[in-house]
Design an enzyme around this catalytic site. Structure first.
Site, PDB file in Angstrom:
ATOM      1  N   ASP A  89       0.869  -1.167   0.000  1.00  0.00           N
ATOM      2  CA  ASP A  89       0.000   0.000   0.000  1.00  0.00           C
ATOM      3  C   ASP A  89       0.917   1.231   0.000  1.00  0.00           C
ATOM      4  O   ASP A  89       2.089   1.134   0.365  1.00  0.00           O
ATOM      5  CB  ASP A  89      -0.883  -0.026   1.244  1.00  0.00           C
ATOM      6  N   LYS A  90       0.419   2.395  -0.420  1.00  0.00           N
ATOM      7  CA  LYS A  90       1.294   3.574  -0.497  1.00  0.00           C
ATOM      8  C   LYS A  90       1.222   4.409   0.778  1.00  0.00           C
ATOM      9  O   LYS A  90       2.173   4.466   1.549  1.00  0.00           O
ATOM     10  CB  LYS A  90       0.915   4.445  -1.716  1.00  0.00           C
ATOM     11  N   PHE A 144     -17.610  11.962   2.319  1.00  0.00           N
ATOM     12  CA  PHE A 144     -16.734  11.501   1.247  1.00  0.00           C
ATOM     13  C   PHE A 144     -17.104  10.083   0.854  1.00  0.00           C
ATOM     14  O   PHE A 144     -17.337   9.224   1.697  1.00  0.00           O
ATOM     15  CB  PHE A 144     -15.269  11.553   1.685  1.00  0.00           C
ATOM     16  N   ARG A 159      -0.007  15.061  -3.602  1.00  0.00           N
ATOM     17  CA  ARG A 159      -1.422  14.688  -3.601  1.00  0.00           C
ATOM     18  C   ARG A 159      -2.219  15.966  -3.787  1.00  0.00           C
ATOM     19  O   ARG A 159      -2.078  16.907  -2.998  1.00  0.00           O
ATOM     20  CB  ARG A 159      -1.810  13.991  -2.304  1.00  0.00           C
ATOM     21  N   ASP A 192      -1.306  -0.840   5.914  1.00  0.00           N
ATOM     22  CA  ASP A 192      -1.468  -0.252   7.251  1.00  0.00           C
ATOM     23  C   ASP A 192      -2.763  -0.690   7.911  1.00  0.00           C
ATOM     24  O   ASP A 192      -3.155  -0.148   8.940  1.00  0.00           O
ATOM     25  CB  ASP A 192      -1.398   1.276   7.178  1.00  0.00           C
ATOM     26  N   GLY A 193      -3.451  -1.658   7.335  1.00  0.00           N
ATOM     27  CA  GLY A 193      -4.668  -2.183   7.947  1.00  0.00           C
ATOM     28  C   GLY A 193      -5.935  -1.561   7.409  1.00  0.00           C
ATOM     29  O   GLY A 193      -6.979  -2.198   7.394  1.00  0.00           O
ATOM     30  N   ALA A 194      -5.891  -0.323   6.944  1.00  0.00           N
ATOM     31  CA  ALA A 194      -7.079   0.350   6.435  1.00  0.00           C
ATOM     32  C   ALA A 194      -7.351  -0.109   5.012  1.00  0.00           C
ATOM     33  O   ALA A 194      -6.523   0.070   4.130  1.00  0.00           O
ATOM     34  CB  ALA A 194      -6.874   1.859   6.464  1.00  0.00           C
ATOM     35  N   ASN A 195      -8.499  -0.701   4.798  1.00  0.00           N
ATOM     36  CA  ASN A 195      -8.944  -1.169   3.481  1.00  0.00           C
ATOM     37  C   ASN A 195      -8.063  -2.267   2.893  1.00  0.00           C
ATOM     38  O   ASN A 195      -8.210  -2.618   1.726  1.00  0.00           O
ATOM     39  CB  ASN A 195      -8.998   0.001   2.474  1.00  0.00           C
TER      40      ASN A 195
END
Length: 1112
Positions: A424-425, A552, A608, A786-789
């Site tokens: 993941d980034k 969002f 970003r 990192d665990g998210a998604n």
């Protein structure tokens, strides 16, 4: 008939299964019962181990509609499950339970399916902790322990009490340890699930009464009231009124509170779309999540409709994935079973050999049975499972010391084969937080020069700053601002202040009091100043109230709010989101012509970028209308305000770690939800894409306007002018293109993933699909997030490692305390070390059983055997000590380009095992034949004296000497005992390899001390006999010159073993002959040679004949 009656359950899902219907057959049941009685219960055990045989031997095939018993077979795995159909007498509905899910017979579909509309059951995630007795029975019925029980009974019958007691002791310790571990895991999971799972909740009834019930009584359709002081959700429910602030760390791994709003159009009933969990995630309160705060009307409480209960909830699915994990299918374990089958075949040949030999020598029937069965227990070592587990346990302990925790130890070995790692980034390769790099406002359809921040007096009343101050989902929890890190950075950059209404203030109004934002007084001008039409009217109290929020959405890639300036009648809409999306919703004349160029310039630098937009709403829109209007009416015809540029810095460790992985020939892939160009830029910055390599972006378009689906190719902006070498290229694509290719070009996908390096804008389920696609082209895939998604991808990968220690990491096999990717090479190194350790241990245990098998087979030819205490000394003092210390070698400090073999059926490993078997066989036969050719040799009797000790013997001692009924004490036994004992140590040293996957064995002090100590002890009793030791081990005295000859045999044996293993295998054959591509093609050779080696009556006899001729 079978084809027609085949039913598919959970079609297209991970747990897709074939269902076969059966009806009980009485005569078959009677026949099986008779067989169970005749076999002493062994047939019942066999049917317990083989469910498919059990069903087919007791039932006959029938249709699923008429089935009494169903047989389930996974379509993706070979596991077979059996479930008996149960009846609900009141409704006459048939169902069975599988993995905590009830499947009911649906007459219309003519199939079983999960029908929650009929039966919901109790709303609880029941993790039942099995009783110790139940766990004990399940553990003891393991085939391995049944075999051990058989061995112990056999040894006891043969009066091998010491060894039998030792094996019983080891088995009891092993079973007790296993029961303790399993029970502890069940209790931990049970405590985690039951915490806050049963609470009292308020439910609205039809007459508007509020009834308080236990959460276990909730069923889908109930309308529950969410208390204003928050709660732990006992079910999945969708908000129909009010707003909630929720901590979803249990599910997503993100501890950032999320704002949940009520379902749109819930009052007016507009829209025909059915509720969907994924589409309406922002309106759904998931089971197990913590509701921190609620906002509500005075006359209408915050309400939510229950949609899922029990194991059907999001938390229930997570618990199910832990209770019933996907079995790991690894070549090592498949080959291990083949190896054991080969050992069983060898044992079978020895079994027949011993029977034939005993009959020829007219041995009593009892002795024939015991000694023949004893061959089987010798060939299949009872300590093998414990020995194989040791290396994994040690690796798990070393991982824990380096801050990596493992909940699936079997995955450690698989990590040794990983040759591709997905990352993941945000939060993994880059820092978790974002820093505001600058802003670039738009006026008169053109960009201003970029500005460092928006904290300026001349911008305080601009729509740009108003958008930054209002378009977010921040909230105050215990006086602290909390929310999405991006929103937090953006709001803090304005310097504004956020204030929320208290419960007392809310209760004084007939509507929700809005969140208010205002600038600090020092930014406001002292005198009223004129402003342009684009600026807001100055008032003495300059405050903006957020009236409505559209959260969002990752699918829409934007969020928006409706706000009103204090004193103004008309409201304003503000929107922020992905620049491409925001620009498409704005009036064309307000978007700068160079928008695309400016955006590309920022994204290719790795920034970003967030776009802002504004719209002045119509005066006819009242507060009540705004509360019920759809976001599509708001998010249109906006005016483009400009860009916010956020900087996401690489973590310091990232480039170095990726370089180490590349040097080890481990491919790296980025899987992110961020912008494509930003992801490519970060991939270049961190070294994932070398500077001279070309990036080709694949844009896939689904069918539309009668045109078929198509793929277009374009170079990345950095490569548009001068594309590099055609050989060095990387594919990049976004989530939409990935979904289109997966659906319309599945064959193309396999080719793309072979060269794909950047996958941007990927949804959570697409990350999982990518992992599956990579595994489909024979990659061993690791995943770091990192665990998210990332939960789905972390679970699906061969080695998933989470950088989050929150509850979501329970779905990942590995969790790292270190919040960077330095854990990845550590995991792979330990995986490689554990894998090589498993090979070493398996080879050693195989040689141990074969060496002992050879010794016993040779001694059987003279109607002798090894003694009870000789077996005990070999199995306990040598084997167990060596096998548990040889596994302690730590991992090698560097990752090397070469990977260990993936299975036992590979050229180098087979050559190693077979050559060592031949060497041990040859030197034991030499010893056996040579001792019989010695001048002093005679058939040993209690009064035999070949050591010139006659003066020390007397008649009374001879008369008191017990007769050796088993013929243990003889010269052949003593000679083979000495040689075989040294052979165990020789192969242990030879097989304990270090570099390039493990540290050298001389750094493994327990192994060195154990080996040296055993060598010293054996040399001591060889050259300096001790009467008490000789009597204990049933060793007879042999002349000193024969001891010297035995020592020479041992030295030559060691030299040959070391030369073959180190020089021929490691230096010549590994590099020149064997290659990784040829692994797995040696099975026929393996079984052929093992077959030859296992025929003692032919091969051994031939060798003995040739040696006897040579010695004459």
């Amino acid at each position: 008939m079978e084809k027609e009656d085949l039913k598919l359950l959970n079609k297209g899902e991970e747990e897709e299964m074939e269902l076969h219907g059966y009806r009980l057959c009485r005569w078959r049941l009677a026949l099986v019962g008779f067989g169970v009685l005749c076999t002493g219960g062994f047939l019942l055990l066999l049917l317990y181990w083989m469910p498919e045989w059990c069903v087919k031997s007791t039932c006959t095939r029938t249709t699923a509609r008429d089935a009494e018993v169903v047989l389930l077979r996974s379509t993706v795995r070979s596991n077979i499950y059996v479930r008996f159909r149960l009846m609900l007498c009141q409704l006459f509905i048939r169902y069975f339970t599988f993995h905590s899910t009830k499947y009911y017979w649906n007459h219309e579909l003519q199939n079983f399916q999960v029908l929650m509309k009929l039966f919901f059951g109790v709303n609880e995630i029941a993790v039942k902790v099995p009783s110790v007795f139940k766990l004990l029975i399940k553990e003891v019925l393991n085939p391995f322990y049944i075999f051990q029980l058989f061995s112990v009974i056999l040894w006891s019958a043969d009066e091998y009490y010491y060894y039998a007691v030792a094996i019983v002791f080891m088995s009891v310790v092993s079973i007790a340890t296993s029961l303790y571990t399993i029970k502890k895991q069940y209790i931990m999971l049970h405590d985690m699930v039951t915490a806050h799972s049963i609470v009292r909740v308020s439910v609205c009834r039809t007459n508007k009464d509020i009834e308080e019930i236990l959460s276990t009584d909730l069923v889908p359709g109930d309308v529950m009231v969410i208390p204003n002081n928050g709660t732990i959700m006992p079910c999945d429910a969708v908000l129909v009124s009010g707003t909630c602030i929720v901590n979803e760390s249990m599910l997503t791994g993100e501890s950032v509170p999320v704002t949940k709003t009520n379902l749109p159009n819930s009052v007016e009933g507009e829209g025909d779309d059915a509720y969907n969990t994924e589409e309406h995630k922002r309106h759904t309160l998931f089971c197990g999540t913590n509701v921190i705060q609620t906002r509500f009307y005075t006359d209408e409480l915050v309400k939510a409709v229950v949609v899922r209960t029990g194991f059907s909830t999001a938390k229930g699915q997570l618990v199910r994935s832990i209770l019933y994990p996907k079995p790991t299918d690894f070549k090592l374990y498949r080959d291990a079973y083949l190896f054991l089958l080969c050992l069983v075949a060898v044992a079978g040949i020895g079994f027949i050999y011993s029977i034939v030999l005993s009959i020829i020598n007219k041995v009593p029937a009892k002795t024939i049975i015991i000694e023949s069965l004893d061959i089987i227990t010798i060939t299949v070592p009872p300590a093998l499972p414990a020995a194989m587990t040791a290396g994994i346990v040690y690796a798990q302990r070393r991982l824990k010391q380096s801050g990596i925790f493992c909940i699936s130890p079997q995955r450690i070995n698989i990590c040794g084969q990983i040759n591709l790692f997905c990352f993941d980034k945000t939060g993994t390769l880059t820092e978790d937080g974002l820093d505001l790099w600058g802003v670039q406002r738009v006026e008169n359809s053109s960009f201003h020069l970029s500005e460092e921040n928006a904290y300026k007096e001349n911008l305080v009343k601009s729509q740009f700053v108003a958008c930054m101050a209002t378009c977010h989902s921040l909230t105050k929890i215990e006086g602290q601002l909390s929310g999405d890190p991006l929103d937090l950075k953006m709001f803090e950059a304005t310097g504004w202040i956020l204030e929320e209404a208290t419960e007392e203030e809310t209760s004084l109004h007939n509507r929700i009091m809005p969140t208010v934002v205002r600038p600090p007084k020092q930014l406001l001008p002292p005198e009223p100043a004129s402003s342009s039409e684009r600026d807001m009217v100055h008032t003495s109290a300059y405050e903006i109230g957020i009236v409505r929020q559209f959260p969002f959405s990752s699918a829409l890639q934007r969020m928006s709010v409706v706000a009103r300036l204090l004193g103004e009648k008309r409201m304003d809409a503000y929107m922020k989101g992905a620049p491409e999306v925001v620009a498409s919703l704005c009036k064309n004349e307000t978007v700068p012509e160079d928008f695309a160029e400016v955006l590309e310039d920022y994204t290719k630098q790795g920034f970003r970028v967030i776009a802002l937009a504004h719209r002045r709403l119509e005066s006819k829109l009242s507060w009540h209308k705004v509360q019920n209007i759809s976001r599509d009416h708001i998010e249109t015809n906006m005016e483009f305000l400009g860009l916010i540029i956020m900087q996401n810095k690489l973590k310091n460790e990232t480039p170095g770690i990726l370089q180490d992985l590349h040097r080890a020939n481990i491919r790296t892939v980025m899987v992110t939800g961020d912008n494509m160009l930003t992801a490519i830029s970060v991939a270049r910055d961190c070294g994932m894409i070398p500077p001279d390599d070309t990036v080709i972006i694949a844009d896939a378009h689904p069918p539309q306007y009668g045109q078929p689906a198509r793929i277009t190719w374009r170079y990345d902006v950095c490569d548009a002018d001068e594309p590099k070498s055609k050989e060095q290229y990387h594919f990049a694509m976004n989530g939409k293109s990935f979904a289109t290719i997966l659906e319309h070009f599945p064959d193309m996908l396999q080719k793309l993933v072979l060269r794909g390096t950047v996958f941007a804008r990927m949804a959570p389920d697409q990350k999982t699909q990518l992992i599956e696609a990579l595994q489909g082209v024979d990659y061993y895939v690791g995943m770091c997030g990192d665990g998210a998604n990332d939960c789905g991808a972390l679970k699906r990968a061969h080695g998933g490692i989470s950088l989050s220690e929150l509850e979501a990491s329970v779905a990942s096999p590995f969790t790292s305390r270190t919040p960077n990717i330095s854990c990845v090479p550590n995991l792979i190194r330990e995986g490689r070390a554990a894998l090589i350790t498993s090979f070493c241990v398996f080879k050693f245990m195989a040689l141990y059983s074969i060496i002992q098998y050879i010794s016993v087979t040779l001694l059987y030819s003279i109607l002798s055997n090894l003694g009870d205490l000789q077996f005990l000394f070999i199995d306990i003092a040598i084997i167990l000590i060596i096998v548990f210390t040889m596994s302690l070698n730590p991992a090698w400090k560097d990752l090397v380009p070469r990977r260990p073999p993936s299975g036992l059926i590979s050229g180098p490993l087979l050559f190693s095992v077979l050559t060592q078997i031949l060497i041990c066989l040859g030197f034991q036969i030499i010893t056996f034949v040579w001792v019989q050719k010695q001048a002093w040799y005679t058939v040993w009797k209690p009064f035999t004296d070949v050591c010139n000790h006659s003066s020390q013997l007397n008649v009374s001692e001879l008369n008191n000497t017990e007769l050796d009924e088993h013929n243990i004490q003889n010269f052949e036994n003593t000679s083979l005992f000495y040689v075989s004992s040294f052979q165990y140590l020789i192969v242990a040293v030879v097989f304990s390899k270090g570099k390039p996957f493990r540290q050298p064995s001389y750094k493994n002090w327990p192994f060195v001390l154990s080996t040296v100590g055993l060598y010293i002890f054996l040399l001591f009793i060889l050259f300096h006999p001790v009467e008490s030791i000789d009597e204990t081990l049933e060793i007879v005295c042999v002349p000193f010159e024969w001891r010297v000859k035995l020592f020479l045999i041992i030295l030559i044996n060691a030299a040959v073993s070391v030369m073959v293993e180190t020089f021929i295998l490691d230096i010549v054959l590994w590099k020149l002959v064997f290659s990784r591509d040829k692994q797995g093609n040696f099975a026929p050779l393996f079984f052929l040679v093992c077959g030859v080696l296992s025929v003692p009556t032919s091969f051994s006899s031939l060798l003995m004949y040739l040696l006897s001729k040579a010695c004459m």
